[in-house]
Design a protein around this motif. Sequence first.
Motif, PDB file in Angstrom:
ATOM      1  N   LYS A 264       0.811  -1.222   0.000  1.00 39.25           N
ATOM      2  CA  LYS A 264       0.000   0.000   0.000  1.00 39.25           C
ATOM      3  C   LYS A 264       0.850   1.280   0.000  1.00 39.25           C
ATOM      4  CE  LYS A 264      -3.783  -2.418   0.208  1.00 39.25           C
ATOM      5  NZ  LYS A 264      -4.669  -2.511  -0.977  1.00 39.25           N
ATOM      6  N   MET A 265       2.120   1.168  -0.384  1.00 39.44           N
ATOM      7  CA  MET A 265       2.996   2.328  -0.276  1.00 39.44           C
ATOM      8  C   MET A 265       2.662   3.444  -1.257  1.00 39.44           C
ATOM      9  SD  MET A 265       4.859   2.503   2.276  1.00 39.44           S
ATOM     10  CE  MET A 265       5.655   4.009   1.746  1.00 39.44           C
ATOM     11  N   GLU A 266       2.111   3.111  -2.409  1.00 43.43           N
ATOM     12  CA  GLU A 266       1.760   4.181  -3.361  1.00 43.43           C
ATOM     13  C   GLU A 266       0.714   5.111  -2.756  1.00 43.43           C
ATOM     14  OE1 GLU A 266       1.244   3.828  -7.594  1.00 43.43           O
ATOM     15  OE2 GLU A 266       2.131   1.820  -7.549  1.00 43.43           O
ATOM     16  N   GLU A 267      -0.336   4.540  -2.194  1.00 39.64           N
ATOM     17  CA  GLU A 267      -1.357   5.387  -1.575  1.00 39.64           C
ATOM     18  C   GLU A 267      -0.812   6.045  -0.315  1.00 39.64           C
ATOM     19  OE1 GLU A 267      -4.190   2.550   1.052  1.00 39.64           O
ATOM     20  OE2 GLU A 267      -4.252   2.115  -1.095  1.00 39.64           O
ATOM     21  N   ALA A 268       0.127   5.389   0.351  1.00 39.51           N
ATOM     22  CA  ALA A 268       0.735   5.989   1.542  1.00 39.51           C
ATOM     23  C   ALA A 268       1.568   7.216   1.160  1.00 39.51           C
ATOM     24  CB  ALA A 268       1.598   4.971   2.273  1.00 39.51           C
TER      25      ALA A 268
END
Length: 369
Positions: A264-268
Amino acid sequence: MCFKFFLSQSRIYDFLFFPSLVFYLEEYNNLENGQNYKELVTDSYLAFVKKVEDKLRPYMEDIEVFYTKQLMNQYDFMDLISKANSIFNYRNEKEYLDMLLSLSEKEVNRSIIYSLMLIGESHNDYGYSDEVMEKAEEISRNKDQLITYIKDLPIEAAQKWNLFLILEQPLKYMKKYVELMLKLLPVFEEIYFPYEDEVKTYGKSLVDFLNENGTKGLDDISYSLLNTEVIDEKEINIIISIMFSYAISIVTDIRGTYLAWGLKMEEAFKAMKEINENKTNARVQIFKNLGDKTRYEVLKLIASGETSTKKIAKALGVSSATVSYHISNFLTSKVIKMDKTDNKCGYAVDYELLEEALKALKEDLKFPK
């Protein structure tokens, strides 16, 4: 620069470190609001971690032997072992565990010393990994030299003691660790299986994007929050983690450097950018409000304890309406807050907010320390 995604190694990585999730919720709940971007973590991920924790709780006593409450601690047993025994040499979890059992006492100790050297600054003195390994082997062969090395490490006494215990009986610890992980393997498989296709699809799309756009793509996708200058290798291996969906790590092992990229790092990163922009805008408003001389004098009087609009107006030779206007701006930017003393309502300077703004200013402008 070339990026490569590794599906099997993504799974091995998550398997080796997922036991530490048993401590996640406790650590998360101890964080203050705003600390380490606590607000980024979604309820769905917290529910996922709670499910993992419930599954792991029966094994808590054994997990605590090898993992600490400080998540992804570089001095955890598995972290020390994996740096010298890369996950990229193996196809699955069982194969990696079989390798661990095959290590000799000397190899386990050498692996730990090698990893400690990589963690510390000392590896800079030796250059390439094979030179570090040679030095690690030299230290691990001599018990007195090994003890001295551990004693001189800049770590807590409890961590040193744990290392002494492991290095005294490395095969005993390794056997106990592998036994634990074999018990946990079915638990891990049950948890991991529903996400495996998502990991495969996302990992492929991520490296396709990065290979098309290079380091600029990495800057774009992380909104320049990830310092790409620290990744100076021509080929970057990427694994995708579901266990640590809101984390990204640059990991160095015997084969080089790889990125452990949370699912989920892109949205983070997007959320972090928005948070940082909001904080920047808030700081700008603070300093903007301090940039007017009359308004600054109003604030000085409030700081001295004066809260009467009429008295402030008289002291500065301006109208009460002007003072009320300036106070309204300070309240909007949160430089001051409503206060009540001796049953009287007034205003107080928010010193904590101003201290945070000044600290951020120093960081933004790279003040020398």
